[in-house]
Design a protein around this motif. Structure first.
Motif, PDB file in Angstrom:
ATOM      1  N   ASN A   1       0.820  -1.214   0.000  1.00  0.00           N
ATOM      2  CA  ASN A   1       0.000   0.000   0.000  1.00  0.00           C
ATOM      3  C   ASN A   1       0.855   1.265   0.000  1.00  0.00           C
ATOM      4  OD1 ASN A   1      -2.364  -1.457  -0.001  1.00  0.00           O
ATOM      5  ND2 ASN A   1      -2.600  -1.421   2.223  1.00  0.00           N
ATOM      6  N   ALA A   2       2.006   1.196   0.666  1.00  0.00           N
ATOM      7  CA  ALA A   2       2.892   2.360   0.715  1.00  0.00           C
ATOM      8  C   ALA A   2       3.355   2.746  -0.688  1.00  0.00           C
ATOM      9  CB  ALA A   2       4.094   2.069   1.607  1.00  0.00           C
ATOM     10  N   ALA A   3       3.615   1.753  -1.535  1.00  0.00           N
ATOM     11  CA  ALA A   3       4.051   2.034  -2.906  1.00  0.00           C
ATOM     12  C   ALA A   3       2.919   2.659  -3.713  1.00  0.00           C
ATOM     13  CB  ALA A   3       4.533   0.747  -3.571  1.00  0.00           C
TER      14      ALA A   3
ATOM     15  N   VAL B   1       0.375   4.469  -2.483  1.00  0.00           N
ATOM     16  CA  VAL B   1       0.216   5.853  -1.999  1.00  0.00           C
ATOM     17  C   VAL B   1       1.319   6.739  -2.561  1.00  0.00           C
ATOM     18  CG1 VAL B   1       0.254   7.321   0.036  1.00  0.00           C
ATOM     19  CG2 VAL B   1      -1.006   5.159   0.085  1.00  0.00           C
ATOM     20  N   ALA B   2       2.552   6.218  -2.575  1.00  0.00           N
ATOM     21  CA  ALA B   2       3.667   6.995  -3.113  1.00  0.00           C
ATOM     22  C   ALA B   2       3.435   7.320  -4.590  1.00  0.00           C
ATOM     23  CB  ALA B   2       4.974   6.236  -2.937  1.00  0.00           C
ATOM     24  N   GLY B   3       2.897   6.351  -5.341  1.00  0.00           N
ATOM     25  CA  GLY B   3       2.597   6.596  -6.747  1.00  0.00           C
ATOM     26  C   GLY B   3       1.552   7.678  -6.927  1.00  0.00           C
TER      27      GLY B   3
ATOM     28  N   LEU C   1       0.953  10.137  -4.848  1.00  0.00           N
ATOM     29  CA  LEU C   1       1.579  11.418  -4.502  1.00  0.00           C
ATOM     30  C   LEU C   1       2.461  11.920  -5.639  1.00  0.00           C
ATOM     31  CD1 LEU C   1       2.502  10.771  -0.755  1.00  0.00           C
ATOM     32  CD2 LEU C   1       0.619  12.166  -1.656  1.00  0.00           C
ATOM     33  N   VAL C   2       3.133  10.997  -6.318  1.00  0.00           N
ATOM     34  CA  VAL C   2       3.968  11.398  -7.466  1.00  0.00           C
ATOM     35  C   VAL C   2       3.106  12.004  -8.562  1.00  0.00           C
ATOM     36  CG1 VAL C   2       5.402  10.517  -9.347  1.00  0.00           C
ATOM     37  CG2 VAL C   2       5.844   9.786  -7.003  1.00  0.00           C
TER      38      VAL C   2
END
Length: 554
Positions: A441-443, A445-447, A449-450
């Motif tokens: 899930n962190a990846a 969310v990071a995507g 945000l990018v």
């Protein structure tokens, strides 16, 4: 039937048709959804000068709606799954109607950006709730038809919007138009809350109809998490295709009315009839695109090949739209007034998009497991609105920098081919897949945000003001123009609602006259087209060149 029951009970032994009444309510909700969505772009010609909104302002207002609508679908859809369609659609419908009518009371860039954001959150509930309702009320063999019928409301709303909005705005003003058309939809909530119940609880559903609705065997499939969905390769293929090709569609939806009125010097009344033509032809494209791939499959082509060939045909049909921005100053083409040629090409492009979308959404069911369908559609929508938002920022920059729609239309005509290439490279073979890995899930969310950061970064890079003041313009511009001295301040002018002034710069080749317009905050913007700019009023270029009167700073 109790005294509290809103409708008469069904007659025993009779196959009732209550499910089609529910479908009709969804049709009207979708019609109102698109009617309210289109009002802003249709009424821009009525208020942009009054409220002093420039291209970048309009682009950012559109971005505000797109982001709240696209990302809101994910969260609003999950909320509707918890509370059910009756409460969920009632609440979101009320929210978007309040926001739509609320456009009548705002009078600034910030006000419009805020109210459009609120509208996007509310409108995000319509399609998730409608799809959920169809799944509750119809067996599988009728769901495609029911979905097609309620989805027709999107085109009906897009056709009705210009026919109604322009007439009301011309007669009573744009604020009254927002108030009337934005608020009248609230009546729908009365019928929805009065008539909607789950099939098992609805008094007008006969036992025969309930048995028909529940005739499908129960599925033993388990739902998939978002991480498992992102672990499947086809998701990235359809999301990439959506990213590239939703951008032109949102460009047409949000800029077409302003483009027709400002570039072709049309009256809003003509625009009110031209836009329905575009959407009527688009309906044919939606049907034709699906028919073409089905025909190719029937002729022996594989499913993947048939879908991609149909999408290639649609992508090639969108290419002619590249010429629309270049036709603005051409009186006629082969003896036909250019405006009719432009509307015909735009209609073809809209039809191409709808045919493309029909096949792209079908690819989801071709390659991905059924429990992932809703999540994948949400992911595609998010990628699509990010692409649309980036394109909006580009449009705002292009109009400010060049004063022309040529660059946006050139890009719009190429993006379907780019999207098809991305789709094919990521998914060369279309075949069913199963989840094999899970993305953290962190990846994810990071995507996300990018993607949001990319929107902010592009806005900063393209649309930051070149000059923050006249003093900075006068200090910076000499090196850019290779001027040999300070400028002489020339006569005043106007470009649309913007105040403007001519500056006469001495150069080695002679005097260069430059038109500078001032945005809402008084920041100078160089108008490259000079006296040929759309909406220019003031002295001619020859009159400016001949003036040498000394003057001070603005």
């Amino acid at each position: 039937m109790t005294a509290a029951s809103p409708v008469a009970p069904a007659t025993a032994g009779v196959m009732s048709r209550t499910r089609w009444t529910i479908c009709a309510l969804l049709f009207f909700a979708t019609t109102i959804n698109y009617l309210d969505r289109q009002l802003f772009s249709l009424l821009i010609p009525f208020f942009e000068n009054e409220l002093r909104l420039g291209p970048t302002d309009l682009a950012l207002i559109n971005v505000s709606f797109l982001l709240s609508y696209g990302f809101g679908m994910v969260f609003v859809g999950r909320w509707i799954d918890r509370v059910g369609p009756r409460k969920g659609l009632s609440a979101t419908f009320l929210l978007w109607n309040i926001a739509s009518a609320g456009h009548a009371i705002v009078g600034s860039f910030a006000g419009f950006a805020g109210i459009r954001f609120l509208l996007g959150v509310g409108e995000a509930g319509n399609f998730p709730a409608a799809v959920r309702t169809v799944a509750e009320w119809f067996p599988k063999k009728e769901r495609a038809l029911a979905t097609g019928l309620f989805n027709c409301g999107s085109n009906v709303g897009a056709i009705l919007a210009p026919l109604l909005a322009v007439r009301i705005a011309e007669a009573y003003g744009w604020r009254t138009c927002f108030l009337i058309l934005g608020g009248v939809g609230v009546v729908w909530i009365f019928f929805w809350t009065r008539l909607y119940r789950r099939p098992e609880e609805h008094p007008k559903v006969s036992p025969e109809e309930l048995a028909h609705i529940r005739s499908d065997p129960k599925e033993a499939t388990e739902s998939l998490g978002v991480g498992e969905v992102f672990g499947m390769r086809p998701v990235y293929a359809v999301a990439a295709a959506k990213f590239f090709t939703d951008a032109p569609w949102w460009f047409y939806l949000t800029w077409l009315p302003k483009f027709l009125v400002s570039e072709f010097n049309l009256k809003p009344a003509f625009m009110a009839y031209a836009i329905p033509v575009v959407f009527l032809v688009a309906d044919g494209g939606a049907i034709g695109g699906g028919w073409l791939s089905s025909r190719l499959i029937a002729s022996g082509r594989s499913v993947g090949t048939a879908r991609k060939l149909a999408m290639l045909a649609c992508a090639l049909s969108a290419v002619p739209v590249m010429s629309v921005g270049l036709l603005v100053d051409v009186p006629s083409v082969a003896g036909i007034p250019t405006i009719y040629v432009a509307v015909a090409i735009l209609s073809l492009a809209a039809a191409a998009h709808q045919g493309w979308s029909s096949n792209l959404y079908t690819l989801v069911s071709d390659a991905l497991p059924r429990p992932a369908m809703a999540t994948v559609v949400g992911v595609m929508t998010a990628f699509g609105v990010v692409g649309g938002a980036l394109f909006q920022i580009f449009v705002g920059w292009a109009l400010t920098a060049t004063g022309s729609y040529a660059l946006p239309f050139l890009l719009a005509g190429t993006l379907y081919l780019v999207g098809l290439l991305a789709l094919h490279l990521i998914l060369p073979r279309v075949e069913p897949v199963a989840p094999k890995r899970r993305v953290p899930n962190a990846a994810i969310v990071a995507g996300g945000l990018v993607m949001l950061a990319s929107i902010a970064g592009l806005q900063f890079a393209l649309n930051r003001p070149a000059y923050t003041s006249v003093d900075q313009y006068r200090a910076t511009r000499p090196a850019q123009l290779k001027a040999t001295g300070a400028p002489v301040e020339g006569p005043a002018a106007h470009v649309g609602w913007m105040d403007a002034r001519w500056y006469l710069w001495p150069t080695a080749a002679g005097t260069k006259a430059e038109l500078v317009k001032f945005d809402r905050d008084g920041r100078p913007i160089v108008e490259g087209k000079g006296a040929a700019a759309k909406g220019y009023t003031g002295p001619s270029a020859a009159e400016v060149e001949s003036s040498r009167a000394p003057g001070g700073d603005r």
